[in-house]
Design a protein around this motif. Structure first.
Motif, PDB file in Angstrom:
ATOM      1  N   PRO A 191     -17.996 -31.900-105.645  1.00 24.66           N
ATOM      2  CA  PRO A 191     -17.652 -32.244-107.039  1.00 24.66           C
ATOM      3  C   PRO A 191     -17.276 -31.048-107.898  1.00 24.66           C
ATOM      4  N   VAL A 192     -17.703 -29.841-107.503  1.00 22.77           N
ATOM      5  CA  VAL A 192     -17.427 -28.687-108.353  1.00 22.77           C
ATOM      6  C   VAL A 192     -15.979 -28.208-108.227  1.00 22.77           C
ATOM      7  N   LEU A 193     -15.269 -28.630-107.183  1.00 31.53           N
ATOM      8  CA  LEU A 193     -13.909 -28.108-106.952  1.00 31.53           C
ATOM      9  C   LEU A 193     -12.972 -28.360-108.129  1.00 31.53           C
ATOM     10  N   PRO A 194     -12.910 -29.579-108.715  1.00 36.61           N
ATOM     11  CA  PRO A 194     -12.050 -29.743-109.906  1.00 36.61           C
ATOM     12  C   PRO A 194     -12.465 -28.841-111.057  1.00 36.61           C
ATOM     13  N   LEU A 195     -13.760 -28.634-111.237  1.00 40.18           N
ATOM     14  CA  LEU A 195     -14.221 -27.784-112.331  1.00 40.18           C
ATOM     15  C   LEU A 195     -13.785 -26.341-112.125  1.00 40.18           C
ATOM     16  N   VAL A 196     -13.770 -25.893-110.878  1.00 39.50           N
ATOM     17  CA  VAL A 196     -13.289 -24.543-110.575  1.00 39.50           C
ATOM     18  C   VAL A 196     -11.806 -24.418-110.918  1.00 39.50           C
ATOM     19  N   VAL A 261     -24.881 -14.786-117.258  1.00 41.56           N
ATOM     20  CA  VAL A 261     -25.067 -14.474-118.681  1.00 41.56           C
ATOM     21  C   VAL A 261     -24.964 -12.979-118.964  1.00 41.56           C
ATOM     22  N   PRO A 262     -25.587 -12.087-118.169  1.00 37.67           N
ATOM     23  CA  PRO A 262     -25.415 -10.654-118.445  1.00 37.67           C
ATOM     24  C   PRO A 262     -23.962 -10.183-118.338  1.00 37.67           C
ATOM     25  N   LEU A 263     -23.180 -10.822-117.461  1.00 40.66           N
ATOM     26  CA  LEU A 263     -21.762 -10.452-117.359  1.00 40.66           C
ATOM     27  C   LEU A 263     -21.038 -10.714-118.676  1.00 40.66           C
ATOM     28  N   LEU A 264     -21.410 -11.800-119.362  1.00 36.58           N
ATOM     29  CA  LEU A 264     -20.806 -12.091-120.664  1.00 36.58           C
ATOM     30  C   LEU A 264     -21.366 -11.184-121.748  1.00 36.58           C
ATOM     31  N   LYS A 265     -22.668 -10.974-121.686  1.00 37.28           N
ATOM     32  CA  LYS A 265     -23.341 -10.233-122.752  1.00 37.28           C
ATOM     33  C   LYS A 265     -22.875  -8.796-122.819  1.00 37.28           C
ATOM     34  N   PHE A 266     -22.627  -8.184-121.677  1.00 34.11           N
ATOM     35  CA  PHE A 266     -22.266  -6.767-121.661  1.00 34.11           C
ATOM     36  C   PHE A 266     -20.756  -6.541-121.652  1.00 34.11           C
ATOM     37  N   ASP A 267     -19.979  -7.614-121.771  1.00 36.82           N
ATOM     38  CA  ASP A 267     -18.528  -7.510-121.974  1.00 36.82           C
ATOM     39  C   ASP A 267     -17.874  -6.609-120.922  1.00 36.82           C
ATOM     40  N   ALA A 277     -13.361 -14.957-109.764  1.00 40.82           N
ATOM     41  CA  ALA A 277     -14.709 -15.172-109.223  1.00 40.82           C
ATOM     42  C   ALA A 277     -15.712 -15.493-110.325  1.00 40.82           C
ATOM     43  N   VAL A 278     -15.622 -14.787-111.442  1.00 38.62           N
ATOM     44  CA  VAL A 278     -16.558 -15.023-112.548  1.00 38.62           C
ATOM     45  C   VAL A 278     -16.317 -16.402-113.161  1.00 38.62           C
ATOM     46  N   ARG A 279     -15.068 -16.763-113.331  1.00 36.00           N
ATOM     47  CA  ARG A 279     -14.771 -18.090-113.863  1.00 36.00           C
ATOM     48  C   ARG A 279     -15.245 -19.179-112.915  1.00 36.00           C
ATOM     49  N   SER A 280     -15.065 -18.960-111.619  1.00 34.90           N
ATOM     50  CA  SER A 280     -15.536 -19.938-110.634  1.00 34.90           C
ATOM     51  C   SER A 280     -17.057 -20.038-110.668  1.00 34.90           C
ATOM     52  N   LEU A 281     -17.725 -18.909-110.877  1.00 34.19           N
ATOM     53  CA  LEU A 281     -19.177 -18.919-111.005  1.00 34.19           C
ATOM     54  C   LEU A 281     -19.599 -19.760-112.205  1.00 34.19           C
ATOM     55  N   ARG A 282     -18.825 -19.675-113.273  1.00 31.46           N
ATOM     56  CA  ARG A 282     -19.121 -20.496-114.455  1.00 31.46           C
ATOM     57  C   ARG A 282     -19.096 -21.980-114.104  1.00 31.46           C
ATOM     58  N   ALA A 283     -18.062 -22.427-113.398  1.00 30.70           N
ATOM     59  CA  ALA A 283     -17.972 -23.837-113.022  1.00 30.70           C
ATOM     60  C   ALA A 283     -19.119 -24.233-112.101  1.00 30.70           C
ATOM     61  N   LEU A 284     -19.441 -23.359-111.159  1.00 31.74           N
ATOM     62  CA  LEU A 284     -20.536 -23.637-110.236  1.00 31.74           C
ATOM     63  C   LEU A 284     -21.864 -23.710-110.978  1.00 31.74           C
ATOM     64  N   LEU A 285     -22.044 -22.837-111.942  1.00 29.17           N
ATOM     65  CA  LEU A 285     -23.260 -22.839-112.766  1.00 29.17           C
ATOM     66  C   LEU A 285     -23.380 -24.156-113.534  1.00 29.17           C
ATOM     67  N   VAL A 286     -22.286 -24.610-114.122  1.00 28.81           N
ATOM     68  CA  VAL A 286     -22.323 -25.841-114.915  1.00 28.81           C
ATOM     69  C   VAL A 286     -22.773 -27.013-114.055  1.00 28.81           C
ATOM     70  N   TRP A 287     -22.115 -27.225-112.908  1.00 29.14           N
ATOM     71  CA  TRP A 287     -22.429 -28.390-112.097  1.00 29.14           C
ATOM     72  C   TRP A 287     -23.815 -28.289-111.467  1.00 29.14           C
ATOM     73  N   THR A 288     -24.196 -27.113-111.016  1.00 34.32           N
ATOM     74  CA  THR A 288     -25.515 -26.944-110.414  1.00 34.32           C
ATOM     75  C   THR A 288     -26.609 -27.175-111.444  1.00 34.32           C
ATOM     76  N   THR A 289     -26.408 -26.661-112.649  1.00 35.19           N
ATOM     77  CA  THR A 289     -27.405 -26.864-113.706  1.00 35.19           C
ATOM     78  C   THR A 289     -27.523 -28.336-114.069  1.00 35.19           C
ATOM     79  N   LEU A 290     -26.406 -29.025-114.159  1.00 39.95           N
ATOM     80  CA  LEU A 290     -26.449 -30.456-114.457  1.00 39.95           C
ATOM     81  C   LEU A 290     -27.215 -31.220-113.382  1.00 39.95           C
TER      82      LEU A 290
END
Length: 407
Positions: A191-196, A261-267, A277-290
């Motif tokens: 299910p995460v593939l479309p989100l990626v 989160v630290p990747l975003l925080k430290f710019d 890769a970071v954007r894909s991690l975001r999608a994976l984080l969203v679906w896994t957290t849900l």
């Protein structure tokens, strides 16, 4: 409709977290909002970033699950009318009556609106564009601010009705069974593939704007998880597998949050492959957290708590009221310079009190119930609205007469 106590409880917790998030927006440093306190805190960025990526997706997922349990295919026309009554009517009412106080407070603080709420409201109700920058949405003449969720959910619900013949066809039912049959890592990976794809192809081009006509990244993400909710709602094997995987899903979500989160925080500046890769991690984080949230809710919350019926009814009015209450209270308190601890306590406490009082008023007045998303009071409950106060009066009256006689 099958009653799922875990989803009802999760909806209550999701709204409470949304209220906490919006109260936090008043105090988080470097983030713009309708009005800001003088006591800004940089540390708030950490919990706010942790919630930011999945909090609204959770609400759309829960909405899709609730609709899936309702089974709108049995009466799609009636469902469409019901959703319009329950969503579009509160949206219009909120934009005209509840939300304007946010625009007024923001406009006065920015110096673009003269004090005097009555005069502002008469101008606002003309639905004519304001000079840019006076408040969010001024260029349209009217704003929905936090109520954008209702607009999106209404559109998604009608779109789902249009898709019902396909979703309930033989192919659609096979798709539902296939999704419900996913096991182990495939429950995340497929299910995460479309989100990626969305975060890599749409997000760079369409910034999140809450603009219904131009918000294509958010539409893609939110409608997809909404549709997932519909497809998975009645898949028993999916919920059994989810409960079994609750611990690994929880740990996986926690690890991804701790990395992302630290990747975003430290710019950090990323090369193009690393950015993908970071954007894909975001999608994976969203679906896994849900999935982790659903799994633990299923495990811990699927029981008939005594407070749940009342809290479930309160969700919609609290959602409509909460941000306007926060902004208005902050508008009054921020100039007083009360100190960060006292001010934040009064803002949070005042917001909760306004929501609770508003709900208590709304639920007792039949005319207001549909304007805040509540169903009409059941006929047999109408006398109950007054029975408690009547009993109290009779007891007091009887007690008073006995005292007179005793004298």
């Amino acid at each position: 409709m099958t009653r799922r106590h875990d989803l009802d409880a999760l909806r209550v917790l999701a709204i409470l977290s949304l209220i906490a998030y919006h109260c936090g927006m008043l105090y988080v440093a470097e983030w713009d909002w309708h009005i800001k306190s003088s006591y800004l805190q940089e540390w708030l960025q950490w919990p706010m970033l942790t919630m930011n990526r999945w909090r609204m997706a959770l609400l759309f997922l829960i909405s899709g699950l609730a609709i899936g349990l309702y089974q709108p295919a049995r009466a799609p026309g009636r469902f469409a009318l019901s959703r319009t009554w329950r969503l579009f009517l509160p949206l219009v009412f909120g934009m005209l009556v509840i939300v304007p106080v946010q625009a007024y407070a923001q406009g006065v603080v920015n110096g673009g609106v003269e004090p005097g709420y009555g005069r502002f409201l008469l101008r606002y109700w003309q639905l004519q564009p304001w000079p840019d920058g006076r408040f969010d949405g001024a260029e349209y003449g009217i704003t929905w601010n936090h109520l954008w969720y209702l607009a999106y959910l209404w559109v998604y619900s009608l779109l789902l009705v249009a898709l019902l013949p396909l979703l309930e066809s033989g192919a659609g039912r096979r798709l539902q069974a296939a999704m419900g049959g996913l096991r182990g890592v495939w429950l995340v990976a497929v299910p995460v593939l479309p989100l990626v794809l969305y975060v890599n192809l749409l997000m760079p081009r369409f910034e999140a704007s809450n603009d219904l006509l131009n918000d294509w990244f958010q539409h893609a993400q939110f409608f997809t998880v909404f549709l997932y909710g519909y497809l998975l709602a009645r898949q028993g094997p999916f919920w059994e597998e989810l409960a079994r995987l609750r611990r690994p899903l929880g740990w996986a979500a926690a690890v991804m949050i701790a990395v992302y989160v630290p990747l975003l925080k430290f710019d950090v500046a990323f090369s193009d492959p690393m950015l993908v890769a970071v954007r894909s991690l975001r999608a994976l984080l969203v679906w896994t957290t849900l999935l982790a949230i659903l799994a633990w809710a299923r495990h811990a919350l699927d029981r008939p708590f005594r407070w749940l019926p009342y809290a479930s009814e309160a969700v919609f009015p609290w959602y409509v009221i909460h941000q306007s209450a926060t902004v208005l209270i902050a508008y009054w308190l921020v100039p007083m310079r009360l100190g960060g601890a006292l001010e934040s306590t009064l803002v949070v406490g005042g917001t909760l009190a306004a929501c609770a009082l508003g709900h208590e008023c709304v639920r007792r007045i039949p005319l207001l119930r549909p304007l805040f998303g509540l169903k009409p009071a059941r006929q047999e409950n109408i006398p109950g609205m007054f029975s408690s106060s009547l009993k109290t009066y009779l007891v007091c009256f009887h007690w008073g007469r006995r005292r007179k006689r005793s004298r």
